[in-house]
Design a protein around this motif. Sequence first.
Motif, short mmCIF file in Angstrom:
data_model
loop_
_atom_site.label_atom_id
_atom_site.label_comp_id
_atom_site.label_asym_id
_atom_site.label_seq_id
_atom_site.Cartn_x
_atom_site.Cartn_y
_atom_site.Cartn_z
N THR A 53 0.78 -1.21 0.00
CA THR A 53 0.04 -0.06 0.13
C THR A 53 0.86 1.34 -0.19
OG1 THR A 53 -0.27 -0.14 2.31
CG2 THR A 53 -2.04 -1.18 1.21
N SER A 54 1.91 1.14 0.54
CA SER A 54 2.98 2.42 0.63
C SER A 54 3.55 2.73 -0.70
CB SER A 54 4.21 2.10 1.63
OG SER A 54 3.60 2.13 2.95
N GLY B 112 0.82 4.55 -2.61
CA GLY B 112 0.17 5.56 -1.58
C GLY B 112 1.09 6.66 -1.39
N LEU C 143 0.35 10.52 -1.84
CA LEU C 143 0.40 11.32 -0.80
C LEU C 143 1.07 12.62 -0.76
CD1 LEU C 143 -1.05 11.66 2.19
CD2 LEU C 143 0.87 10.29 2.92
N ALA D 207 -4.29 9.86 6.32
CA ALA D 207 -3.54 8.74 5.74
C ALA D 207 -2.16 8.74 6.05
CB ALA D 207 -3.75 9.30 4.07
N PHE E 213 -0.67 5.13 7.61
CA PHE E 213 0.51 4.61 7.08
C PHE E 213 1.81 4.24 7.95
CE2 PHE E 213 -0.36 5.97 2.65
CZ PHE E 213 -0.66 4.77 2.25
N SER F 138 -4.52 -0.58 4.44
CA SER F 138 -5.58 -0.50 3.39
C SER F 138 -6.45 0.85 3.55
CB SER F 138 -6.58 -1.53 3.45
OG SER F 138 -5.81 -2.78 3.12
N GLY G 286 -5.25 3.56 5.09
CA GLY G 286 -4.31 4.77 4.53
C GLY G 286 -4.35 4.84 3.17
N LEU G 287 -4.30 3.87 2.41
CA LEU G 287 -4.35 4.16 0.77
C LEU G 287 -5.90 4.62 0.48
CD1 LEU G 287 -2.98 3.60 -1.66
CD2 LEU G 287 -3.99 1.34 -1.89
N VAL H 208 -5.77 8.30 0.79
CA VAL H 208 -4.79 8.95 -0.22
C VAL H 208 -5.70 8.99 -1.43
CG1 VAL H 208 -3.03 8.54 -1.43
CG2 VAL H 208 -2.87 8.44 0.84
N LEU H 209 -6.59 7.80 -1.68
CA LEU H 209 -7.06 7.88 -3.21
C LEU H 209 -8.46 8.62 -3.00
CD1 LEU H 209 -6.54 4.18 -4.20
CD2 LEU H 209 -5.44 6.38 -4.85
#
Length: 103
Positions: free
Chosen positions: A24-25, A28, A32, A55, A59, A80, A82-83, A86-87
């Motif tokens: 995810t990072s 992301g 971010l 977010a 993370f 998840s 956190g992602l 971001v989205l």
Amino acid sequence: MTTQNDAVQLPAPHKTWWKAPLVTSLPGLPLLAWEYSLYWADGATSGYGLFLYWAMALFALAWALPHRRSVRTYRTVAASLGLGFVLLPVMLVLLLGAALASS
């Protein structure tokens, strides 16, 4: 007097604890950083800033949780979310652009 056998043994670290935060990072964190520079380039603060702060915190939490198998679900959920945070602003901009283009 206690011996070495009397000491409490912690569970062994999970061998693949890093997979969920890494997956995810990778997409992301660059997104971010781009959103952070985009929203604060003109000094404006908005409600989107809360998404970006959450977010960042999620993370960091995903990477900082203990490396045990018992917290694997919490690590996956934090990464998840956190992602997702971001989205969310990107998806809102794309949805707004599609709505304006169709009218």
